[in-house]
Structures are given as C-alpha cells and as structure tokens.
Design a protein around this motif. Structure first.
Motif, mmCIF file in Angstrom:
data_model
loop_
_atom_site.group_PDB
_atom_site.id
_atom_site.type_symbol
_atom_site.label_atom_id
_atom_site.label_comp_id
_atom_site.label_asym_id
_atom_site.label_seq_id
_atom_site.Cartn_x
_atom_site.Cartn_y
_atom_site.Cartn_z
ATOM 1 N N ALA A 210 0.827 -1.207 0.000
ATOM 2 C CA ALA A 210 0.000 0.000 0.000
ATOM 3 C C ALA A 210 0.858 1.253 0.000
ATOM 4 O O ALA A 210 0.429 2.314 -0.455
ATOM 5 C CB ALA A 210 -0.927 0.012 1.206
ATOM 6 N N GLY A 211 2.075 1.140 0.513
ATOM 7 C CA GLY A 211 2.981 2.272 0.556
ATOM 8 C C GLY A 211 4.421 1.811 0.479
ATOM 9 O O GLY A 211 4.754 0.675 0.850
ATOM 10 N N VAL A 212 5.290 2.680 -0.023
ATOM 11 C CA VAL A 212 6.716 2.384 -0.162
ATOM 12 C C VAL A 212 7.510 3.450 0.583
ATOM 13 O O VAL A 212 7.282 4.652 0.397
ATOM 14 C CB VAL A 212 7.126 2.360 -1.648
ATOM 15 N N LEU A 213 8.420 3.014 1.433
ATOM 16 C CA LEU A 213 9.318 3.922 2.146
ATOM 17 C C LEU A 213 10.521 4.226 1.258
ATOM 18 O O LEU A 213 11.168 3.316 0.741
ATOM 19 C CB LEU A 213 9.798 3.287 3.451
ATOM 20 N N VAL A 241 11.052 7.661 -7.162
ATOM 21 C CA VAL A 241 10.019 6.730 -6.706
ATOM 22 C C VAL A 241 8.632 7.270 -7.047
ATOM 23 O O VAL A 241 7.709 6.494 -7.359
ATOM 24 C CB VAL A 241 10.176 6.437 -5.206
ATOM 25 N N ALA A 242 8.466 8.597 -7.012
ATOM 26 C CA ALA A 242 7.194 9.188 -7.435
ATOM 27 C C ALA A 242 6.928 8.883 -8.913
ATOM 28 O O ALA A 242 5.782 8.672 -9.326
ATOM 29 C CB ALA A 242 7.200 10.693 -7.188
ATOM 30 N N ALA A 243 7.988 8.842 -9.729
ATOM 31 C CA ALA A 243 7.828 8.472 -11.140
ATOM 32 C C ALA A 243 7.403 7.013 -11.269
ATOM 33 O O ALA A 243 6.570 6.669 -12.116
ATOM 34 C CB ALA A 243 9.133 8.718 -11.893
ATOM 35 N N ALA A 244 7.958 6.146 -10.399
ATOM 36 C CA ALA A 244 7.539 4.738 -10.399
ATOM 37 C C ALA A 244 6.068 4.628 -10.012
ATOM 38 O O ALA A 244 5.327 3.808 -10.582
ATOM 39 C CB ALA A 244 8.418 3.932 -9.448
ATOM 40 N N ARG A 245 5.632 5.417 -9.049
ATOM 41 C CA ARG A 245 4.208 5.421 -8.654
ATOM 42 C C ARG A 245 3.324 5.803 -9.836
ATOM 43 O O ARG A 245 2.288 5.178 -10.078
ATOM 44 C CB ARG A 245 3.998 6.407 -7.503
ATOM 45 N N ARG A 246 3.722 6.831 -10.564
ATOM 46 C CA ARG A 246 2.963 7.282 -11.739
ATOM 47 C C ARG A 246 2.864 6.181 -12.794
ATOM 48 O O ARG A 246 1.777 5.884 -13.308
ATOM 49 C CB ARG A 246 3.630 8.521 -12.324
ATOM 50 N N ASP A 247 3.987 5.548 -13.082
ATOM 51 C CA ASP A 247 3.988 4.514 -14.114
ATOM 52 C C ASP A 247 3.247 3.260 -13.653
ATOM 53 O O ASP A 247 2.579 2.585 -14.445
ATOM 54 C CB ASP A 247 5.422 4.167 -14.516
ATOM 55 N N TYR A 248 3.362 2.942 -12.359
ATOM 56 C CA TYR A 248 2.641 1.777 -11.848
ATOM 57 C C TYR A 248 1.135 2.030 -11.835
ATOM 58 O O TYR A 248 0.337 1.100 -12.039
ATOM 59 C CB TYR A 248 3.118 1.420 -10.451
ATOM 60 N N LEU A 249 0.739 3.262 -11.634
ATOM 61 C CA LEU A 249 -0.679 3.621 -11.687
ATOM 62 C C LEU A 249 -1.251 3.274 -13.060
ATOM 63 O O LEU A 249 -2.352 2.707 -13.159
ATOM 64 C CB LEU A 249 -0.839 5.119 -11.398
ATOM 65 N N ASP A 250 -0.504 3.568 -14.101
ATOM 66 C CA ASP A 250 -0.935 3.213 -15.463
ATOM 67 C C ASP A 250 -0.867 1.702 -15.685
ATOM 68 O O ASP A 250 -1.790 1.095 -16.236
ATOM 69 C CB ASP A 250 -0.059 3.917 -16.500
ATOM 70 N N GLU A 251 0.223 1.102 -15.260
ATOM 71 C CA GLU A 251 0.427 -0.336 -15.466
ATOM 72 C C GLU A 251 -0.657 -1.169 -14.789
ATOM 73 O O GLU A 251 -1.110 -2.190 -15.332
ATOM 74 C CB GLU A 251 1.807 -0.715 -14.926
ATOM 75 N N ARG A 255 -4.173 1.572 -9.661
ATOM 76 C CA ARG A 255 -3.818 1.325 -8.255
ATOM 77 C C ARG A 255 -2.741 2.316 -7.817
ATOM 78 O O ARG A 255 -1.665 2.363 -8.381
ATOM 79 C CB ARG A 255 -3.318 -0.114 -8.079
ATOM 80 N N TYR A 256 -3.070 3.090 -6.788
ATOM 81 C CA TYR A 256 -2.177 4.153 -6.316
ATOM 82 C C TYR A 256 -1.403 3.640 -5.101
ATOM 83 O O TYR A 256 -1.996 3.227 -4.099
ATOM 84 C CB TYR A 256 -2.989 5.389 -5.935
#
Length: 368
Positions: A210-213, A241-251, A255-256
């Motif tokens: 749900a979250g990444v440190l 890591v914010a860029a990974a969150r953005r790309d994972y949201l699309d992938e 899911r945020y």
C-alpha cells in the motif's frame, strides 16, 4: 539525465539532497487556515502527513497513542525494548546516561534479550484500546516469525522496514521472505521499504504494498554511509520513486501506491521539500526525538546502532526543545525549523498557493 564521468571505467548521474533544492512560489498565495494537510492510505485517513519512525528513542506505546490523537501515525518497533522487556523504563534511562564508546557495547548487550511474542500482542492491544490507528514495524528477517502474532493482535497497518528492502532478495542459506505472497495473504495494508531507485520501487509496488518507504530511515543516527559506503540523496530518490508510482498507476489500471519519504527529514523545510518532490507523507525520527516526552530523553538511535556484528548507527544527543504537541503545532520558540512542523508546512503550502498535498506535489522546485 546527463551522466558525469567519474573516471574512464565509471560514469554516474548527479543526484540531489533536500539541501540542494528550494521550493518556488507560484502566482497565487492563500491563508494558512485554508490549507489541508490530510492524506489517506487504504481505509485510514490522517490529518497530518507524519508517521513516527519505529525507533525506541521516538516511539513507545504512550507516544504512539499521543501522535495518533494529534492526527498522525505512530509506528511501534516490534523488535525494540517494549517487546523485549516488561518495563524498559530503567533501560531507557540508562541508555540516556551512557557516554563514549561504551554506549554501543552496552546497547548491544541490552538488545540481546529475546523478543517476546506476548509482549508484541500486549503493546499493540494497548494502542488499539486507546482508539487510534495501530501500526507496528518488523524487519524483513523477523516478519515471517512474528507476522501471525502481529495480525492476531489487531494491527491496522503492517510496516516492513529495513536499511534497504527489495522484492528480489537472494539467499543460499535460508528461504527469503516472499513479499508478494506475504502481502497477498494479509488482510491489512503493508508499507515496505526502504528503497531509493525507480526500478526497486516499481518492484515493491508490484508486490501489492500500500505504501513504499523511500530512503534508509534513521538519517540523523545513521553511519551507513561511512560503514557500508551506501547513501541516498533524498530529493532525487523521492522524485524517482514518485515516477515509479505514476507509471505503476498506469500499469495496474489505477492502483495508487503511497510514497513515504523516510530519512533526512530533520526540519520543517525538509518535510515541505519531500512532499514537493512527490511524497504523500514522511516518516520522521529526529524531529520527534527532540520532544521532552519522547522515550529517548533527548537522545536518538535506531536498530542499526546496536547491530550485534556491524553497528552502522550511533546514539545521537539532540536535547529537547519542547513537547510533542509543540514540535508538531507550536508555538515555536526557535527559528531553525525544529518546532511547529505542521504550521511550517501549512505556511509553505499557503505561500505557494496550494490547498492540499496532492496539489503541492506539483510545485516547481529549483536546484540551488
């Protein structure tokens, strides 16, 4: 990103720490009273984007409850003194009185006592009975052993925190924790880290966290850079890591995964910069260790400080500047950013014209 040649056989990219950047005001300003610092992870909403680091100098059951009542999230170290001893008060007092090299040796001795599962359950129940969100932290090495105890005790949020945590740990001597399987089988949200790169974060997000440190935590008390040669400039790490969150949201089809900056958040300006770089919240240790009601009594240390084989942390003396409430909300009696963290964040957001944290993540920053 432009690479720099270190030598003929090695190239590197430039990375930036929070001290290297500054927030740029926009064309609009607002009143601080109109700003919201609230955020939500899974089903849990918090008025403050602040998680207390699971460090014995910062978090006891009592301070976890106090932070929860103020609107933040206190994360208890489930491998710390409160789960090894029935009443560690005298040991906390002793640690605050240690001097010189003897401090590390004595702390190693104190932390050789075994973790008691019954105490893990008792501490979590104590926090739950106070009516606040319950969060506990384990290292990856102890997670499988104690996970059932933690979940059965009624934890709301499970934190797996290490110096660095990967989704692809390789071991020839033992079966590593399978994060994806573990998180899938749990009924509670899991926050996991630290990590420092786009690729490592993306892999952790794919485990279902749900979250990444982001970062290694314990920045002020860490000697990892000098012992292992490992360090992370946090502004670049959070942005990656914010860029990974953005790309994972699309992938993932929407899911945020929340990004939580964990390390190098020593003053209120660092908190604002972390969110400006893309963090949803921050995990802090040293600012809260300065509270007069913190367990460390003005001293600060993490699990690395008492590692039995390779200590890579130290017990740092900060002294105290005010109560937990003053450090969070003021009034501040100093002008160095160690008090009124939330008031300073509100003012930074208001000065730049933003009303909530998601908007503030879009603020312009510059390299100084």
């Amino acid at each position: 990103m432009t690479e720099i040649q270190i030598g003929q056989a090695k190239r590197a990219r430039r990375a930036y720490a929070f001290d290297d950047i500054a927030i740029v005001p926009s064309r609009r300003t607002r009143d601080p009273e109109e700003v919201s610092t609230a955020w939500q992870i899974d089903a849990y909403r918090f008025e403050l984007p602040v998680l207390a680091a699971p460090m014995d100098s910062v978090m006891s059951p009592a301070t976890a409850i106090a932070l929860g009542r103020h609107g933040g999230l206190g994360v208890l170290n489930l491998e710390g003194l409160w789960t090894r001893y029935e009443d560690p008060t005298s040991l906390l007092e002793e640690i605050s009185e240690l001097r010189g090299p003897a401090a590390t040796r004595r702390m190693q001795e104190i932390y050789t006592a075994p973790v008691v599962p019954e105490l893990v359950a008792e501490r979590l129940r104590e926090i739950r009975e106070a009516g606040v969100t319950v969060a506990g932290s384990l290292s990856p090495q102890r997670t499988k052993e104690l996970a059932k105890t933690v979940v059965d005790a009624g934890v709301d949020m499970f934190v797996i925190r290490g110096t660095t945590v990967s989704a692809e740990h390789v071991s020839s001597s033992s079966e590593p924790l399978n994060l994806k399987e573990f998180i899938y089988e749990l009924d509670v949200p899991v926050v996991v880290g630290g990590c420092a790169t786009y690729q490592a974060a993306l892999h952790l997000m794919r485990t279902g966290a749900a979250g990444v440190l982001v970062g290694f935590g314990g920045g002020a008390a860490h000697t990892t850079r000098s012992v292992l040669g490992v360090a992370v400039p946090m502004a670049s790490a959070v942005a990656d890591v914010a860029a990974a969150r953005r790309d994972y949201l699309d992938e993932s089809g929407g899911r945020y995964v929340h990004v939580i900056a964990d390390g190098s958040i020593g003053r209120s300006g660092d908190l604002a910069k972390a969110i400006a770089c893309g963090a949803d919240a921050v995990m802090v240790g040293s600012p809260l260790a300065r509270a007069s009601d913190a367990p460390g009594k003005g001293f600060h240390w993490g699990a690395e400080a008492h590692h039995p084989d390779l200590p890579r942390g130290e017990r740092v003396e900060f002294g105290t500047v005010g109560t937990l409430e003053q450090i969070l909300f003021g009034p501040s009696e100093v002008a160095d950013g160690t008090m009124n963290l939330i008031g300073a964040l509100r003012r930074a957001m208001a000065t730049t014209g933003y009303t909530d944290l998601k908007e503030f993540q879009r603020i312009e920053v510059v390299v100084q």
